[in-house]
Design a protein around this motif. Structure first.
Motif, mmCIF file in Angstrom:
data_model
loop_
_atom_site.group_PDB
_atom_site.id
_atom_site.type_symbol
_atom_site.label_atom_id
_atom_site.label_comp_id
_atom_site.label_asym_id
_atom_site.label_seq_id
_atom_site.Cartn_x
_atom_site.Cartn_y
_atom_site.Cartn_z
ATOM 1 N N TYR A 151 0.839 -1.203 0.000
ATOM 2 C CA TYR A 151 0.000 0.000 0.000
ATOM 3 C C TYR A 151 0.875 1.256 0.000
ATOM 4 O O TYR A 151 0.561 2.243 -0.668
ATOM 5 C CB TYR A 151 -0.913 -0.015 1.223
ATOM 6 N N GLN A 154 2.007 1.948 -3.472
ATOM 7 C CA GLN A 154 0.907 2.472 -4.289
ATOM 8 C C GLN A 154 0.686 3.962 -4.019
ATOM 9 O O GLN A 154 0.535 4.762 -4.945
ATOM 10 C CB GLN A 154 -0.375 1.688 -3.997
ATOM 11 N N THR A 157 3.569 6.093 -5.288
ATOM 12 C CA THR A 157 3.477 6.227 -6.744
ATOM 13 C C THR A 157 2.492 7.325 -7.118
ATOM 14 O O THR A 157 2.750 8.134 -8.019
ATOM 15 C CB THR A 157 3.045 4.892 -7.379
ATOM 16 N N GLN A 158 1.370 7.367 -6.411
ATOM 17 C CA GLN A 158 0.376 8.413 -6.658
ATOM 18 C C GLN A 158 0.933 9.794 -6.331
ATOM 19 O O GLN A 158 0.698 10.764 -7.061
ATOM 20 C CB GLN A 158 -0.883 8.143 -5.828
#
Length: 252
Positions: A151, A154, A157-158
Motif C-alpha cells: 500500500y 501504491q 506512486t500516486q
C-alpha cells in the motif's frame, strides 16, 4: 608518574633499543650517523610525557577515513541555504529538522512530524505554488506504523504522479527510509529495521518504475552516535553531512 605510565614508557624504550640494535647488526659499516640519529630519537622519547606517547600511538593506529566519508566532508563549506534556495524537501520530522536546525529556510522545507505519503498528497498544491527546480522526498518512518509496504508503494506512486503533473520539469529525488536503532521499537512495535527494509525495497522499485532518482541515504549512517536518544531522529551535526551528500548527488 603513575605505575601504568612507567610500564608503557619502559616498553617503548625497550622496543626502541631493540630497533637500534637490529639496525646496528644489519648495517654497521658506514652507518654511524643513522645510529646516532636513532639514539637521539630514543633520548627524545624518554623526555616525553607518558600521556603524549600514548596519544601518538593512538594517532598512528587510528583507522583511515573511508573514501566515501572523505568525499562527503570535502565540501563542508557549502552555503546550504543559497545552494538549495530553489529546492523543496518534503517529509516527516526527520526532514523538518532541516529548518528547525536552521540549515535551510522554512520556505524550502515542506515537512511535518508524523507525515506519511498519504498526508503528503495534501501538500502538493503548496509545492506547486513554490515551483521548485528540485524536490527531495523522504517518507516511510511513520508509514511503517500505518500500513504494509504494498500500500505504501501504491500511495507513493500516486504522490510522485501528482508532483510530476504540477511540476513537469522538476527533478525528483526519492530517499530511502533511514534505519533505526533497536530502542526505536519503544516508539512503535512495527518500527523495526526488518519492516523498514521492506519499505526501502518498495521505494527503490517505485523509483525504477517511475523513472525518478533513488537516493540511498542509509550510507550516511555509520554508527549510533549520529542518533538522538530515541534511536530514530538525528543530531544537529548529521545534517551537515546529509546536505553535503545531497549536493554531491546533484553534481554527479
Amino acid at each position: 608518574m603513575k605505575k601504568k605510565g612507567k610500564y608503557v614508557l619502559v616498553g617503548i624504550i625497550l622496543a626502541s633499543f631493540v630497533t637500534i640494535m637490529n639496525f646496528q647488526n644489519k648495517s654497521y659499516a658506514g652507518s654511524n650517523t643513522n645510529i646516532n640519529q636513532a639514539r637521539q630519537e630514543l633520548a627524545n622519547l624518554e623526555k616525553l610525557d607518558v600521556s603524549e606517547i600514548e596519544k601518538k600511538i593512538e594517532e598512528k593506529n587510528k583507522p583511515a577515513v573511508v573514501e566515501e566519508e572523505a568525499q562527503v566532508t570535502a565540501n563542508s563549506n557549502i552555503d546550504f541555504k543559497k545552494y538549495f534556495e530553489n529546492s523543496v524537501f518534503m517529509g516527516d520530522s526527520i526532514t523538518e529538522a532541516l529548518s528547525e536546525y536552521a540549515y535551510l529556510d522554512p520556505y524550502n522545507v515542506l515537512a511535518k512530524k508524523g507525515q506519511t505519503v498519504v498526508m503528503a498528497k495534501q501538500s502538493v498544491p503548496n509545492l506547486k505554488a513554490m515551483h521548485p527546480a528540485r524536490v527531495f522526498l523522504l517518507y516511510g518512518m511513520n508509514d511503517v506504523e500505518s500500513y504494509d509496504s504494498v500500500y505504501f508503494k501504491q500511495q507513493y506512486t500516486q504522490l510522485i504522479s501528482q508532483i510530476k503533473a504540477v511540476l513537469p520539469s522538476a527533478q525528483i529525488y526519492v530517499q530511502a527510509p533511514f534505519p533505526v536503532l533497536s530502542k526505536a521499537v519503544f516508539s512503535g512495535k512495527m518500527l523495526t529495521n526488518d519492516n523498514i527494509n521492506k519499505f526501502r525495497q518498495a521505494v527503490k522499485e517505485m523509483c525504477d518504475e517511475q523513472n525518478v532518482k533513488y537516493v540511498d541515504v542509509t550510507v550516511l549512517v555509520k554508527d549510533s552516535s549520529m542518533y538522538e536518544p530515541d534511536g530514530i531522529h538525528f543530531k544537529y551535526d548529521f545534517y551537515k553531512t546529509y546536505l553535503t551528500y545531497m549536493h554531491d548527488i546533484i553534481n554527479k
